[in-house]
Design an enzyme around this catalytic site. Sequence first.
Site, PDB file in Angstrom:
ATOM      1  CB  CYS A 174      -0.926   0.007   1.211  1.00  0.00           C
ATOM      2  SG  CYS A 174      -1.973   1.473   1.319  1.00  0.00           S
ATOM      3  CB  CYS A 225      -5.026   3.545  -4.682  1.00  0.00           C
ATOM      4  SG  CYS A 225      -4.134   1.973  -4.810  1.00  0.00           S
TER       5      CYS A 225
END
Length: 280
Positions: free
Chosen positions: A87, A218
């Site tokens: 991430c 993201c």
Amino acid sequence: MQSSQGPVFFKGHGTENDFVILPDPDGELKLTDSRVQALCDRRRGLGADGVLRVVRSAALEDAPPDIPGDVWFMDYRNADGSIAEMCGNGVRVFARYLVEAGLAAPGELPVGTRAGMRPVITRPDGRVTVDMGPATIFGESATEVSGHRFTGVAVDLGNPHLACAIDVDLDALDLTAVPPHDATVFPNGVNVEFVRRIDSAQVRMRVHERGVGETRSCGTGTVAATVAALRADGRTTGHRVVHIPGGTVEVEVTDTTSTLTGPAVLVAEGRLDAEWWQHA
């Protein structure tokens, strides 16, 4: 941690992709799917797109064997409780927490992830740069949203992406449902990015993250989107400013790796109620 009290937590975000941070150096917390789901629920919990557990690599059973045991490991969980390999926004917030908590010195530091080691640089202005590793293209695929069929490039950044360079109105896309994907290409699901060119240096992006839904940003997705934007311009390397609903980041793609630079913000800290934690 006293038995009469629940775990300490912190809350942070990177371009409004938000996370609950759980310090757990020795791996003592039992982080079940239901607890992650409860923590991330915006009505019955703290609310977040995911959970970042701060744990030493040696204390985590499934840490990659090539990561030294004393390295701080980002044990990342999506909002539905599923484990994710990487991430980009989470790594920045994770590194910011390490520095603010006195667990790492400002500047260069390593962070362990399930996608491998990620070198990170924390900066005085609050931004963090992450070496995201190579952005590997492994094919093409397609999805369909709001009556439009979009083809895109399949990109591996430690986690899977389908990045689609499009020329329709981004704001008109309905991302409330999971965009369909080819399970033979993406057997473990996929993050889907829709990217539109602004000019030769800037793009806009929206993203639907697997296990979460549409998010404000993201990090790995902005790298995949940059790969798709560069490819649409006939290039394989270069720099792009990526505008997402939660803010702006910068991405550089080279022949050997990619970097992501953006803000990392800590907004709160506290302690979870022991009874709530026990029954979550």
